[in-house]
Design a protein around this motif. Structure first.
Motif, mmCIF file in Angstrom:
data_model
loop_
_atom_site.group_PDB
_atom_site.id
_atom_site.type_symbol
_atom_site.label_atom_id
_atom_site.label_comp_id
_atom_site.label_asym_id
_atom_site.label_seq_id
_atom_site.Cartn_x
_atom_site.Cartn_y
_atom_site.Cartn_z
ATOM 1 N N LYS A 134 -0.790 3.747 -4.006
ATOM 2 C CA LYS A 134 -1.770 4.540 -4.839
ATOM 3 C C LYS A 134 -1.857 3.768 -6.166
ATOM 4 C CE LYS A 134 -3.516 8.917 -6.486
ATOM 5 N NZ LYS A 134 -3.238 10.405 -6.602
ATOM 6 N N SER A 135 -0.794 3.607 -6.916
ATOM 7 C CA SER A 135 -1.012 2.835 -8.096
ATOM 8 C C SER A 135 -1.373 1.518 -8.053
ATOM 9 C CB SER A 135 0.615 2.865 -8.688
ATOM 10 O OG SER A 135 0.654 2.214 -10.003
ATOM 11 N N LEU A 136 -1.174 0.779 -7.209
ATOM 12 C CA LEU A 136 -1.653 -0.657 -6.960
ATOM 13 C C LEU A 136 -2.861 -0.690 -6.220
ATOM 14 C CD1 LEU A 136 1.926 -2.036 -6.436
ATOM 15 C CD2 LEU A 136 0.699 -2.148 -8.389
ATOM 16 N N HIS A 137 -3.609 0.271 -5.798
ATOM 17 C CA HIS A 137 -4.468 0.433 -5.008
ATOM 18 C C HIS A 137 -4.757 -0.338 -3.824
ATOM 19 C CE1 HIS A 137 -6.257 2.317 -8.662
ATOM 20 N NE2 HIS A 137 -5.953 1.065 -9.401
ATOM 21 N N ALA A 138 -3.617 -0.343 -2.992
ATOM 22 C CA ALA A 138 -3.281 -1.276 -1.742
ATOM 23 C C ALA A 138 -3.867 -0.441 -0.697
ATOM 24 C CB ALA A 138 -1.755 -1.160 -1.438
ATOM 25 N N THR A 139 -4.506 -1.537 -0.069
ATOM 26 C CA THR A 139 -5.310 -1.156 1.319
ATOM 27 C C THR A 139 -4.188 -0.515 2.338
ATOM 28 O OG1 THR A 139 -5.260 -3.442 2.145
ATOM 29 C CG2 THR A 139 -6.970 -2.933 0.845
ATOM 30 N N GLU A 168 -2.236 -3.631 3.319
ATOM 31 C CA GLU A 168 -1.181 -4.186 2.248
ATOM 32 C C GLU A 168 -0.093 -3.118 2.204
ATOM 33 O OE1 GLU A 168 -4.100 -6.502 -0.867
ATOM 34 O OE2 GLU A 168 -4.078 -4.278 -1.018
ATOM 35 N N THR A 169 -0.251 -1.993 2.519
ATOM 36 C CA THR A 169 0.746 -0.671 2.305
ATOM 37 C C THR A 169 1.822 -0.878 3.586
ATOM 38 O OG1 THR A 169 -0.953 1.016 1.156
ATOM 39 C CG2 THR A 169 1.090 1.914 2.557
ATOM 40 N N ASN A 188 0.087 -5.897 -8.527
ATOM 41 C CA ASN A 188 -0.562 -5.692 -7.501
ATOM 42 C C ASN A 188 0.163 -5.638 -6.440
ATOM 43 O OD1 ASN A 188 -0.525 -8.724 -6.559
ATOM 44 N ND2 ASN A 188 -1.577 -9.280 -8.565
#
Length: 334
Positions: free
Chosen positions: A16-21, A24-25, A75
């Motif tokens: 959530k903090s890195l706005h991962a898709t 990516e998660t 990121n």
């Protein structure tokens, strides 16, 4: 165990903090194992050339580097890369540490020493989960909490570097290289014997891969089977994320259940210690594999239908079987 499992406690916060898709998660969670494959292949060969102790120190340095920069990631791609670097250190360690222990342990106690070493996994995992719980209880914001938890991996890495720097080189590696004085010094450090009273072991000879598979095919097959079975249980390492995503419990409760699961995991290793010389390794591998397979099926088809306690119990049994396989694999390899 700490650096490998701590991401499971904070994966949701980091994503959530890195706005991962979603992709990516998934890579943040799994890329460590990709790095482990590379680390095992590369450093296994390097250890044969420069010695186990040197690789012991290098791989922990890799752990330290990966842990520090994982915590500083800006990121999702950076975090994926640094988790992969941690995996390289993990892969290097998992092929070097068992060999060092086997080389340095008395033959009669070698199996027990190898199996007992598997306790490091649940101990590290409990420390990682516990650190996340403590920081969360102190009111640390999730956007910072995941960085602190990942960064704390630096502390055990530093401690291990200090301990390993005092270890001698593998006696059998020194003997294979013809370094007789070093061999006697190493054995003396490990046993307390006087160097002039240490007898030389029969020299080791190089062998081809063909003869390796021909002469040790059955133990290799059992070991590979054990590790394949163990890898099938690794989704259990992400219990906090699974429980939270299903909205079955809150974050703190998910960490508590995860800690309980890892405590039960230790009994898988205890089972191997208690029974390996009574019933043999093969039944232990088969039993552990059966436990993993059955619990995986039940979790796959019933995770949305069972109660929280039933799900946690299945996860605990899953990892129990997993560490029956892991501890047995270590003893077979020795």
């Amino acid at each position: 165990g700490f650096d490998l499992i701590n991401i499971s406690a904070v994966l949701g916060f980091a994503a959530k903090s890195l706005h991962a898709t979603s992709l990516e998660t998934g890579l943040i969670a799994s890329f460590t194992f990709g790095g482990a494959i590379a680390g095992a292949i590369i450093f296994g060969a390097i250890a044969d050339r420069i010695g186990k102790k040197e690789v012991f120190l290098i791989d922990i340095g890799v752990f330290l580097f990966g842990a520090l920069f994982s915590a500083l990631s800006q990121n999702a791609i950076e975090l994926i890369i640094f988790r992969g670097i941690i995996g390289i250190g993990f892969g290097a360690d998992i092929v070097t540490a068992p060999i060092f222990l086997a080389d340095s342990s008395p033959v009669k106690r070698r199996g027990s020493v190898m199996a007992a070493s598997a306790f490091g996994w649940p101990a590290g995992a409990l420390t990682g989960v516990g650190s996340a719980f403590l920081l969360y209880s102190l009111g640390i914001e999730p956007a910072l909490l995941w960085r602190y938890v990942l960064g704390l991996g630096v502390i055990p890495a530093l401690a291990v570097i200090l301990i390993r720097s005092r270890l001698p080189e593998s006696p059998r590696w020194l003997l294979a290289k013809g370094r007789i004085d070093g061999y006697k010094k190493s054995v003396a450090m490990l046993t307390g014997m006087q160097p002039d009273k240490i007898e030389l072991q029969p020299p080791m000879h190089k062998t081809s891969y063909r003869s390796l598979f021909r002469n040790y095919g059955a133990p290799l097959a059992y070991s590979v089977a054990a590790w394949l079975a163990a890898s099938a249980a690794f989704p259990t390492a992400y219990v906090p994320t699974i429980l939270s995503s299903l909205r079955l419990v809150g974050y703190a409760e998910s960490l508590g259940f995860t800690a309980l699961i890892w405590v039960i995991t230790g009994f898988g290793t205890l089972t191997v210690l208690a029974l390996q010389d009574i019933i043999g390794r093969k039944p232990l591998i088969l039993t552990g594999t059966a436990i993993i397979g059955i619990t995986n099926l039940l979790l796959a088809f019933g995770i949305g239908k069972f109660s929280v306690l039933s799900i946690v119990g299945l996860f605990a049994l899953n990892l129990y079987g997993d560490f029956m396989c892991v501890a047995t694999a270590y003893t077979i390899q020795s």
